[in-house]
Enzyme design. Structure first.
Site, short mmCIF file in Angstrom:
data_model
loop_
_atom_site.label_atom_id
_atom_site.label_comp_id
_atom_site.label_asym_id
_atom_site.label_seq_id
_atom_site.Cartn_x
_atom_site.Cartn_y
_atom_site.Cartn_z
N LYS A 22 12.02 45.60 30.22
CA LYS A 22 11.30 44.54 30.25
C LYS A 22 13.10 44.13 29.86
CE LYS A 22 12.98 43.14 25.28
NZ LYS A 22 14.07 42.05 25.32
N ASN A 23 14.24 45.00 29.86
CA ASN A 23 16.06 44.42 29.97
C ASN A 23 16.05 44.32 31.70
OD1 ASN A 23 15.45 43.77 27.31
ND2 ASN A 23 16.92 45.42 26.65
N ARG A 92 16.65 34.39 23.30
CA ARG A 92 18.46 34.18 23.44
C ARG A 92 18.49 34.80 24.88
NH1 ARG A 92 22.71 36.40 24.20
NH2 ARG A 92 24.51 35.62 23.09
N CYS A 116 20.65 35.51 15.61
CA CYS A 116 19.75 36.13 15.98
C CYS A 116 19.60 36.74 15.36
CB CYS A 116 18.93 36.62 17.87
SG CYS A 116 19.66 38.20 18.29
N ARG A 121 25.68 36.60 18.55
CA ARG A 121 25.69 36.83 19.73
C ARG A 121 26.35 35.73 20.78
NH1 ARG A 121 19.69 39.32 21.42
NH2 ARG A 121 20.72 40.87 22.68
N ASP A 308 19.86 49.77 21.26
CA ASP A 308 18.81 49.53 21.16
C ASP A 308 17.64 50.82 20.98
OD1 ASP A 308 18.58 46.59 21.92
OD2 ASP A 308 18.52 46.83 24.00
N ARG A 400 7.59 40.88 21.85
CA ARG A 400 8.44 40.80 22.64
C ARG A 400 8.74 41.92 23.37
NH1 ARG A 400 13.77 39.92 19.87
NH2 ARG A 400 13.83 40.02 22.00
C1 UD1 Z 1 21.68 43.33 26.37
C2 UD1 Z 1 20.01 43.57 26.38
C3 UD1 Z 1 19.58 44.43 24.56
C4 UD1 Z 1 21.39 45.18 24.16
C5 UD1 Z 1 22.14 44.75 24.25
C6 UD1 Z 1 22.60 45.81 24.27
C7 UD1 Z 1 18.91 42.47 27.65
C8 UD1 Z 1 18.11 40.85 27.38
N1 UD1 Z 1 19.65 42.57 26.07
O1 UD1 Z 1 21.73 41.88 25.40
O2 UD1 Z 1 18.57 44.90 24.17
O3 UD1 Z 1 20.93 45.42 23.12
O4 UD1 Z 1 21.84 44.43 25.87
O5 UD1 Z 1 22.65 47.25 24.88
O6 UD1 Z 1 18.56 42.59 28.74
N2 UD1 Z 1 29.02 39.65 23.25
C9 UD1 Z 1 30.33 38.38 23.19
N3 UD1 Z 1 30.21 37.36 23.52
C10 UD1 Z 1 29.52 37.00 24.98
C11 UD1 Z 1 28.55 38.25 25.73
C12 UD1 Z 1 28.14 39.45 25.07
O7 UD1 Z 1 30.84 38.54 22.34
O8 UD1 Z 1 29.92 36.05 25.54
C13 UD1 Z 1 29.16 40.76 22.86
C14 UD1 Z 1 28.08 41.14 21.74
O9 UD1 Z 1 27.76 39.70 20.03
C15 UD1 Z 1 27.67 41.69 21.10
C16 UD1 Z 1 28.38 42.77 22.88
O10 UD1 Z 1 28.91 41.74 23.48
O11 UD1 Z 1 27.99 42.43 20.33
C17 UD1 Z 1 27.14 43.09 23.70
O12 UD1 Z 1 26.61 42.09 24.09
P1 UD1 Z 1 26.05 41.88 25.53
O13 UD1 Z 1 25.98 43.44 26.52
O14 UD1 Z 1 26.11 40.94 26.38
O15 UD1 Z 1 23.86 42.19 25.06
P2 UD1 Z 1 23.25 41.17 25.47
O16 UD1 Z 1 23.00 41.09 27.18
O17 UD1 Z 1 22.82 39.85 24.91
#
Ligand code: UD1
Length: 425
Positions: A22-23, A92, A116, A121, A308, A400
């Site tokens: 999915k990701n 999201r 979420c 996030r 995850d 999902r």
């Molecule tokens: C992706 C995955 C999710 C997985 C996560 C971490 C998808 C659709 N989802 O989510 O399943 O759990 O990677 O492996 O691929 N952060 C910030 N600011 C930002 C962006 C992120 O502070 O602008 C923080 C987040 O709050 C979190 C951390 O960085 O604490 C990791 O987030 P991120 O790696 O961005 O995860 P996602 O891409 O949202």
């Protein structure tokens, strides 16, 4: 509301073919917006999140068709740069449309996705990365209006303060057609990043170093359409492995990428599972008796232990012999399954981001809530191993991310039923 009803305590045995990730599928589908020409994406799992992504693509004017797990997208008639509030809220990860829209049209308008179940996030890193490429961003009452500088996206040097998966994806897609070279430092190294880079490269992008901490992107004039097959889902693969470790039995996984799962496989082996890699895409796991306590788990960006999979492994530790220590470092609210596992008799003490799990010999069936996608899957496998009946509610979370979940578990000998027919996506 549909529930999953599980009669626990059955050994699992058989074969399972792993779904597409999915990701990976989500950013790859979003990236088709940046390509001029038809893209054919294979091994797209049939999930509500994928469906929401296809709805956004259609809303933007793309031609979208789906036949089984093959999705074809033609962004030739792309007509708008606005992702509607409702679709943004539904999923999201729709923030990953930011880079593709800026690349294709020079503008993007989206609602801020908000928090979420698993945490706040924020999207600050996505926005900083886009600003580095010369994008102007205005926040009007929660709606983000983004516009490239005159002359379009400009390559830049940019360092992420944290290796965010989504921000790395947005940066790679936007920088692929920026003028000049982009150097992204402290990039995420997840297999899904490499998969997206491979798709973009197939579309004509020049990307070096995906999967490493520094990614160099030489901007090209335009991207063309391409065909791509999504990588296997390492988290749903782990879900089935953990289920067998909890219930005992034997599993042969097909279409898996064991090389993406080292951190998780090592923990399962230390818990007593016998794991055999079969060629490049096969994996066999055998388990008998109670799992041993897990070695210390600390969730980390890849190649560390994935956040995850944290809930799944907590379910395993709940019945392990001995005490396991689990620390969540990525998301601030990712222990919501603790209370649900406690309802099933688990002995877990959680404080802040640390959980101490004293394994009990047997969990008891209970009515529990799938508080998020992976927590929901963890409660299902806990139910499979528990004594008596478990009812898992709010299973839309599970839909999902897990395709044909209960059918595939039934094929291994599990007794699991949905109280209402599955929603047709
Ligand atoms: C992706 C995955 C999710 C997985 C996560 C971490 C998808 C659709 N989802 O989510 O399943 O759990 O990677 O492996 O691929 N952060 C910030 N600011 C930002 C962006 C992120 O502070 O602008 C923080 C987040 O709050 C979190 C951390 O960085 O604490 C990791 O987030 P991120 O790696 O961005 O995860 P996602 O891409 O949202």
């Amino acid at each position: 509301m549909a529930e999953l009803v599980i009669a626990g305590g059955r050994r699992l045995e058989g074969e399972h073919t792993v779904q597409g990730a999915k990701n990976s599928a989500l950013p790859v589908l979003a990236a088709t917006v940046a390509a001029r020409g038809r893209c054919v994406i294979r091994r797209c799992p049939n999930l509500s999140d994928i469906n929401a992504t296809l709805d956004i693509l259609r809303h933007l004017g793309c031609g979208v068709t789906r036949a089984g797990d093959v999705v074809s997208v033609d962004a030739g008639a792309l007509s708008g740069c606005l992702v509607p509030e409702g679709l943004m809220r539904e999923m999201r990860s729709s923030i990953v449309f930011l880079g593709p829209l800026l690349s294709a049209l020079g503008c993007a308008e989206l609602g801020s996705p908000g928090g979420c179940e698993i945490g706040l996030r924020p999207i600050d890193l996505h926005l900083e990365a886009m600003r580095a490429l010369g994008v102007r961003i205005e926040n009007e009452g929660g709606r983000l209006r983004c516009q490239t500088a005159p002359g379009g996206l400009r390559g830049a040097r940019f360092a992420l303060s944290f290796p965010s998966v989504g921000a790395t994806e947005n940066m790679m897609i936007a920088a692929a057609t920026a003028k000049g070279v982009t150097v992204l430092t402290n990039a995420a190294r997840e297999p899904e990043i490499v998969d997206l880079a491979n798709f973009l490269i197939a579309c004509g992008a020049k990307i070096h170093g995906a999967g490493e901490g520094v990614i160099v992107i030489e901007g090209v004039e335009r991207l063309h359409g391409a065909e791509h097959t999504v990588i296997p889902d390492r988290i749903t693969a782990a879900t089935f492995l953990c289920a067998v470790v909890m219930c005992g039995g034997e599993l042969l996984l097909h279409g898996v990428a064991p090389g993406h799962m080292d951190a998780m496989l090592s923990v399962l082996e230390q818990a007593g599972a016998r794991v055999r890699r079969i060629g490049k895409n096969g994996l066999q796991l055998r388990m008998s008796g109670r799992p041993r306590y897990l070695p210390m788990i600390r969730t980390m960006p890849y190649p560390g232990f994935p956040t995850d999979a944290q809930a799944l492994f907590m379910a395993v530790s709940a019945i392990a012999d001995g005490t396991s220590l689990i620390t969540e470092t990525i998301f601030e609210n990712r222990f919501r399954h603790v209370g649900q596992l406690q309802k099933m008799g688990a002995d877990i003490r959680a404080q802040g981001n640390v959980a101490i799990v004293n394994g009990v010999p047997q969990l008891q069936g209970a009515a529990v809530n799938a508080c998020d996608l992976r927590a929901g899957a963890a409660l299902v496998i806990a139910g499979l191993a528990a004594q008596g009946e478990t009812r898992v509610r709010e299973i839309w979370h599970i839909d999902r991310g897990c395709e044909r979940f209960e059918e595939d578990l039934r094929a291994l000998g599990a007794k699991i039923e949905r109280t209402e027919p599955e929603r047709l996506f």
